[in-house]
Design an enzyme around this catalytic site. Structure first.
Site, PDB file in Angstrom:
ATOM      1  N   ASP A 144       0.842  -1.193   0.000  1.00 43.62           N
ATOM      2  CA  ASP A 144       0.000   0.000   0.000  1.00 43.62           C
ATOM      3  C   ASP A 144       0.884   1.252   0.000  1.00 43.62           C
ATOM      4  OD1 ASP A 144      -2.269   1.813   0.695  1.00 43.62           O
ATOM      5  OD2 ASP A 144      -3.304  -0.060   1.104  1.00 43.62           O
ATOM      6  N   HIS A 217      -3.597   6.125   3.211  1.00 43.41           N
ATOM      7  CA  HIS A 217      -4.344   4.918   2.831  1.00 43.41           C
ATOM      8  C   HIS A 217      -3.739   3.646   3.449  1.00 43.41           C
ATOM      9  CE1 HIS A 217      -5.769   1.872  -0.162  1.00 43.41           C
ATOM     10  NE2 HIS A 217      -6.802   2.665  -0.309  1.00 43.41           N
ATOM     11  N   SER A 543     -11.101  -0.983  -0.848  1.00 42.51           N
ATOM     12  CA  SER A 543      -9.827  -0.867  -0.132  1.00 42.51           C
ATOM     13  C   SER A 543      -9.993  -1.139   1.355  1.00 42.51           C
ATOM     14  CB  SER A 543      -9.273   0.557  -0.249  1.00 42.51           C
ATOM     15  OG  SER A 543      -8.526   0.721  -1.414  1.00 42.51           O
TER      16      SER A 543
END
Ligand SMILES: *[C@@H]1O[C@H](CO)[C@@H](O)[C@H](O)[C@H]1NC(C)=O
Ligand SMILES: *[C@@H]1O[C@H](CO)[C@@H](O)[C@H](O)[C@H]1NC(C)=O
Ligand SMILES: *[C@@H]1O[C@H](CO)[C@@H](O)[C@H](O)[C@H]1NC(C)=O
Ligand SMILES: *[C@@H]1O[C@H](CO)[C@@H](O)[C@H](O)[C@H]1NC(C)=O
Ligand SMILES: *[C@@H]1O[C@H](CO)[C@@H](O)[C@H](O)[C@H]1NC(C)=O
Length: 767
Positions: A144, A217, A543
């Site tokens: 990520d 994220h 996600s």
């Protein structure tokens, strides 16, 4: 301390698009992944890497050396080969080398952007959490945007020493000292050599040249999977409670392969290097909340890397994508666990109090709660001509400035907020269009969304009062809302475009307004010209759903270390829920229609039941290779995916031993399909099951034999299913998107408690 955590809030919607960009490199130098067959390596070379370096150094270069090739990565575990920046003629020379298997030009992936453990039925002292000791000794690899190691979610208090088998490392770099790793965060690396070649500037001013997360994220996804408990977490007061990951004792190793550059993207060379490293390090689960555009498995590095990982017993969990449309599922290779997103039973509210105190109206909002708006002038229309909408440029900023605007009609709620913001309104009251939703970051003026049924109350008050006033009070969180879960509108739907004969996605998990750790240095929201910061953020997307599944896989891995990745997936799919908390079939969040397995696969994940599935549909690399043969892949293409070169297809079959059944119609014409399946008993004791089919008239399903007897653990039994699709047959069709129908086959234990359920779907081809 785990036991004190009641509300567990981890969360996403990061619609960050990472478009493919042309390289702006001069003299034709471009990055490529070169796959090699290492069995052909000439004997003088001691290592694969020395062979690759020798190949690169023998390439012809121009006199001034400007086009000298640059080696990027050597790949050993996810694939054999390397990546390098080459000219077209250098590439041709390499392609003529004996042992060259395939070339992949660089490609780019996009990111597919937390109450949830309790919503999933996870209780500290019961069920799968207790049985697994919360996932200790399992390592989850997260590919990520990196990690913010100081986040309380990565606190290692109470964690036992790092497992001895672990080979991972913590790399130092900009604002990241390897001493920041601990017993929770046991690995942190970064991969950006490929992205640096993309022709775009990787912003060194902003993103860190290290595993540190700039975008937020990766911190969110990692803490969702395995964050330590953090009491008192919230998003400006919303979702207040103890935030913790699904497997709070599992270890995390982060592989940063996505950096903020001019376009925000992940390069295939970097993603493959991250998978390669994670396999070597010894992760047990890999979680990828990113996807490349749909392409054949032999050109997709996630599919290729996941195959190698699967062969080593690593469960690879990937996001299904945020396109919301039929045939838009990403990461659909059958050896991957593909995750759809659903809602949870929680929402956020605000109160509108009218000036005469006649009425409190309950609306929805995620506006930062410490900004209550008291007693503002309520604005509705100009003079006698009542304003209906707040569409772009509908408002007069002179009249609206400093007032609470009531927008009684309009389609696009984001647009109405923008318009109120443009006019510097004090606040805005919007009517729910029941078609779209707002992300937390879109609340950049104090906004409340009210139900259409409350419109008349406000209109009546405005007509009566001379100076209409209102207060907006933010910050309410409600739990236990119904119905939940629902399929998130953005979640990508099946069938899988690349291989429609296997149903995808596989499973649904929470992916809407999930609270999880965030990076404190990255603004979560702008109010006026002021940036707001928070250690936790609400976010939505597949996600966010993906690390929930990775966390559950970690818990199951602790309990059943001997299960194959396919067995783990089967256990989760066949025990998933297909009804919501009202006892009715799961519906779609926006359309409110009944959802289908093309939306949620086996259903909504139920971790406690997944621990004890009774029977599993197991499968392994041989069957996957037969499947590739069934797709008519050439021997070379099969070699690219599997690293098994010169493979000659014996058995070609699209009929994998998968826990779901799908019949693809040719256009809209009627078809039949026969399936063979093998079930394996994973209980110690013998058992007996009978088949129960629940299908509409449009699907005629025959199961032979209808009863199966299993001896003890490991005992296997075959059965056959034939599905005849009759399009005239009525039933609960798959509505909205395209023609289709669905039902379920359940193997019900006779004299026992296990139910092993699989979806059966018919679907038309892409129109
Ligand atoms: C990393 O941290 C250790 C211990 O705090 C310190 O001794 C070392 O100098 C640091 N390294 C760098 C590169 O800052
Ligand atoms: C309240 O909002 C301001 C910005 O307007 C922010 O600086 C502050 O941290 C917030 N307080 C809380 C408790 O969230
Ligand atoms: C906006 O309102 C002001 C004050 O009433 C007025 O002078 C102006 O003409 C209006 N502007 C437009 C574009 O209608
Ligand atoms: C985060 O922001 C603060 C305040 O601007 C700054 O001092 C600090 O160095 C930043 N941290 C990192 C790791 O960039
Ligand atoms: C699908 O139907 C079309 C026309 O009805 C036919 O030409 C085609 O061969 C069929 N394809 C398959 C795979 O059966």
């Amino acid at each position: 301390m785990v036991h004190n955590c009641h509300v567990i809030l981890l969360i996403v919607l990061s619609f960050i698009f990472l478009p493919c960009m042309k390289s702006s490199q001069s003299n034709d130098l471009r990055p490529y992944i070169i796959q090699m067959d290492v069995s052909t390596m000439p004997s003088p070379f001691a290592t694969h890497e020395s062979w690759y370096f020798s190949m690169l150094s023998s390439l012809s270069v121009s006199l001034n050396d400007q086009d000298a090739p640059t080696h990027l990565y050597t790949y050993t575990h996810a694939m054999h080969g390397f990546s390098a920046v080459l000219t077209a003629s250098q590439l041709m020379q390499i392609e003529q080398t004996h042992g060259h298997v395939a070339t992949f030009p660089e490609s780019y992936a996009q990111l597919l952007t937390t109450h949830t453990p309790e919503f999933l039925g996870l209780k500290p002292n019961l069920g799968v959490s207790a049985a697994s000791n919360h996932g200790s000794d399992v390592v989850i690899g997260i590919i990520d945007t990196g990690v913010w190691p100081e986040s309380k979610s990565f606190n290692d208090e109470g964690m036992p020493p790092v497992p001895e088998r672990w080979k991972g490392k913590c790399e130092s770099g900009t604002q990241f000292n390897s001493s920041l790793c601990n017993r929770k965060l046991i690995g942190a690396r970064f991969f950006r050599k490929g992205l640096k070649q993309s022709g775009n500037r990787v912003s060194t001013k902003n993103d860190y040249n290290s595993p540190r997360d700039f975008l937020g994220h990766g911190t969110h996804t990692a803490s969702t999977a395995a964050g330590s408990p953090v009491p008192g977490a919230s998003y400006f007061g919303y979702a207040y409670g103890c935030a913790q990951g699904i497997a709070p004792m599992a270890r995390l190793s982060v592989y940063k392969a996505i950096f903020l550059d001019e376009t925000q993207k992940a390069a295939a060379t970097d993603v493959l290097a991250a998978i390669d490293q994670a396999i070597f390090d010894g992760v047990n689960v890999l979680s990828l909340s990113l996807g490349f555009p749909n392409m054949d498995y032999y050109t997709n590095v996630i599919a290729i890397g996941a195959f190698a990982a699967m062969e080593k017993g690593i469960v690879v969990v990937c996001a299904a994508g945020n396109d919301g449309m039929a045939y838009s599922v990403l990461n659909g290779a059958p050896w991957i666990m593909t995750v759809a997103a659903g809602t949870v039973d929680r929402d956020f509210f605000a109160k509108v109090t009218l000036g005469d105190n006649s009425k409190n109206i309950h609306g929805r909002s995620i506006f930062p709660s410490n900004k209550t708006v008291y007693d503002g002038d309520l604005y509705y229309g100009r003079g006698n001509k009542r304003m209906e909408s707040c569409d772009i440029f509908a408002l007069n900023e002179t009249t609206v400035k400093g007032k609470i605007v009531f927008c009684s009609a309009g389609d696009d709620m984001s647009e109405q907020i923008s318009e109120a913001n443009r006019c510097e309104a004090l606040g805005v009251i919007i009517v729910d269009n029941k078609k779209t939703f707002l992300l937390p970051g879109e609340y950049n003026v104090p906004a409340v969304i009210i139900d259409p049924t409350d419109v008349q109350v406000i209109k009546k008050y405005i007509k009566e009062g001379r100076t209409a006033k209102a207060s907006l009070i933010f910050g309410e969180t409600e739990l236990g809302l119904k119905p939940a879960p629902r399929v998130a509108s953005f979640s990508s739907r099946g069938p899988n475009y690349i291989s429609p004969s296997v149903l995808k996605p596989d499973i649904m998990a929470p992916g809407f307004n999930i609270l999880a750790a965030w990076v404190p240095n990255k603004s979560v929201q702008m109010i006026g010209n002021q940036n707001l910061y928070s250690d936790f953020k609400l976010d939505s997307g597949t996600s966010m759903a993906t690390p929930h599944v990775a966390g559950v896989v970690a818990l199951l891995r602790s309990i059943h270390p001997d299960w194959s990745p396919a067995a783990v997936r089967s256990a989760m799919m066949t025990t998933a829920d297909i009804i919501d908390n009202t006892g009715k079939p799961i519906t779609d969040m926006v359309a409110s229609t009944v959802a289908s397995p093309l939306d949620f696969g086996g259903g909504h994940i139920n971790p406690n039941r997944a621990m004890d599935p009774g029977l599993v549909y197991d499968t392994g690399s041989e069957e996957y290779i037969d499947f590739l043969c069934g797709l008519r892949y050439t021997s070379r293409q099969i070699g690219v995916v599997t690293q098994k070169h010169g493979y000659k297809c014996g058995k070609a079959s699209l009929d994998l031993n998968y826990p779901s059944f799908i019949v693809i119609m040719n256009g809209t014409s009627e078809v039949s399909r026969s399936f063979k399946r093998v079930l394996t008993n994973v209980e110690d004791s013998p058992s007996k099951y009978r088949a129960v089919v629940n299908a509409p008239a449009g699907l005629k399903v025959a199961v032979i034999p209808p009863v199966l007897f299993f001896k003890g653990k490991g005992s296997k039994q075959e059965f056959y299913v034939r599905v005849d699709v009759n399009i005239k047959g009525k039933g609960k069709g798959i509505t909205g998107k395209f023609l289709g129908n669905f039902g379920f086959l359940s193997w019900i234990e006779i004299g026992g408690k296990h139910v092993v359920r699989s979806p059966i779907v018919s679907a038309s081809t892409l129109q």
